[in-house]
Design a protein around this motif. Structure first.
Motif, short mmCIF file in Angstrom:
data_model
loop_
_atom_site.label_atom_id
_atom_site.label_comp_id
_atom_site.label_asym_id
_atom_site.label_seq_id
_atom_site.Cartn_x
_atom_site.Cartn_y
_atom_site.Cartn_z
N SER A 61 0.85 -1.19 0.00
CA SER A 61 0.00 0.00 0.00
C SER A 61 0.88 1.24 0.00
CB SER A 61 -0.88 0.01 1.25
OG SER A 61 -1.43 1.30 1.44
N ASN A 64 -0.90 3.93 2.96
CA ASN A 64 -0.95 3.51 4.35
C ASN A 64 -0.51 4.68 5.26
OD1 ASN A 64 1.00 2.43 6.68
ND2 ASN A 64 -0.73 1.07 6.44
N ARG A 183 2.14 -1.40 10.20
CA ARG A 183 1.35 -0.60 9.25
C ARG A 183 -0.09 -1.06 9.32
NH1 ARG A 183 5.31 -0.33 3.99
NH2 ARG A 183 7.02 0.74 5.03
N THR A 186 -2.54 -3.82 7.24
CA THR A 186 -1.70 -4.71 6.44
C THR A 186 -1.31 -5.87 7.36
OG1 THR A 186 0.53 -3.97 6.99
CG2 THR A 186 -0.67 -2.66 5.37
#
Ligand code: HEC
Ligand code: HEC
Length: 217
Positions: A61, A64, A183, A186
């Motif tokens: 990502s 993020n 994160r 995730t």
């Protein structure tokens, strides 16, 4: 009494002028973000997906919140320009600096947390024992990042954190913060505190970083 309307008139003109200046500055910024979005959709979304949400085991990502918060413009621009040798991230030097900056502006328009990259990059270097770090790495990190940090190529969901193309651009602070806090949304959960996958101390995290610095040499 003719002075009062005149003064009033001047104030109106001044405030109208200021409004014009303000909106044009804002419009330029919006235009840059719009341009960045177009460039993103043309060049990046095929891997990083619409809205840059990423896809596990395929591309991370880019919107993020924790990534945006700790990444400097230098880290983003350099990674986009050079790509990551030995991974699926190609170099985009042909886009040029201005276009690359527009893409970064688009990514940053998703920001939810303050930009801490200066403070993070200024953190002290790790003082760790790579032999101890290797044990943690092999036990925990390799499950997702591969045994030598080879990333997706090793069949995991984590990126190639053992490759020079990542390590040469990431500061110890960047790596430390990512290991500690992870994160959100995730598979990279943080490794600090009782709810973490493993509760690593600051020293143990530095041991892991010291080991990572020995990879791909
Ligand atoms: C062909 C697929 C592909 C395309 C196209 C692509 N990327 Fe990537 N990108 C990747 C992969 C795979 C990684 C992770 C590499 C690794 O394992 O370290 C990555 C990593 C990144 C990272 C590092 C993120 C992090 O978590 O540290 C950035 C920034 C990035 N890409 C930006 C872009 C931008 C901007 C574009 C378009 C200009 C783009 N990428 C196009 C596949 C792609
Ligand atoms: C359950 C899987 C998993 C485990 C275990 C894991 N990670 Fe990750 N890690 C990920 C994923 C997935 C990402 C990328 C997030 C994304 O896709 O957006 C990541 C990202 C990272 C990054 C940022 C890399 C970049 O490209 O910017 C670092 C650094 C990192 N992990 C270090 C570690 C370390 C060190 C360990 C062991 C202490 C570890 N990770 C354990 C899944 C994992």
């Amino acid at each position: 009494m003719p002075l009062i309307p005149a003064r009033y008139g001047l104030a109106v003109i001044l405030s109208a002028l200021l409004t014009t200046i303000n909106t044009s500055a804002f419009a330029a910024d919006k235009a840059t973000i719009k341009k960045g979005e177009q460039l993103y959709n043309q060049n990046c979304s095929v891997c990083h997906q619409a809205d840059a949400i990423g896809k596990p085991g395929f591309a991370p990502s880019l919107t993020n919140p924790e990534l945006l918060s700790i990444s400097s413009d230098k880290f983003f621009e350099g990674t986009i320009r050079d790509g990551r040798a030995g991974t699926g991230m190609p170099p985009f030097s042909h886009l040029g600096r201005k276009n690359t900056r527009a893409i970064v502006a688009f990514l940053r328009s998703h920001t939810k947390l303050p930009n801490r990259s200066k403070e993070v990059d200024a953190q002290s270097q790790s003082h760790g024992d790579p032999r101890l770090g290797k044990q943690w790495f092999d036990d925990i990190c390799s499950t997702c990042h591969g045994i030598n940090g080879d990333g997706y190529a090793a069949g995991g969901t984590g990126t190639a954190i053992g490759k020079a193309s990542f390590l040469n651009k990431a500061s110890d602070g960047f790596i430390r913060e990512t290991i500690k806090y992870g994160r959100s949304n995730t598979r990279m959960l943080g490794f600090s505190g009782p709810t973490a996958m493993a509760n690593l101390s600051d020293q143990e995290i530095d041991d892991v970083i010291a080991y990572m610095r020995t990879l791909d040499k």
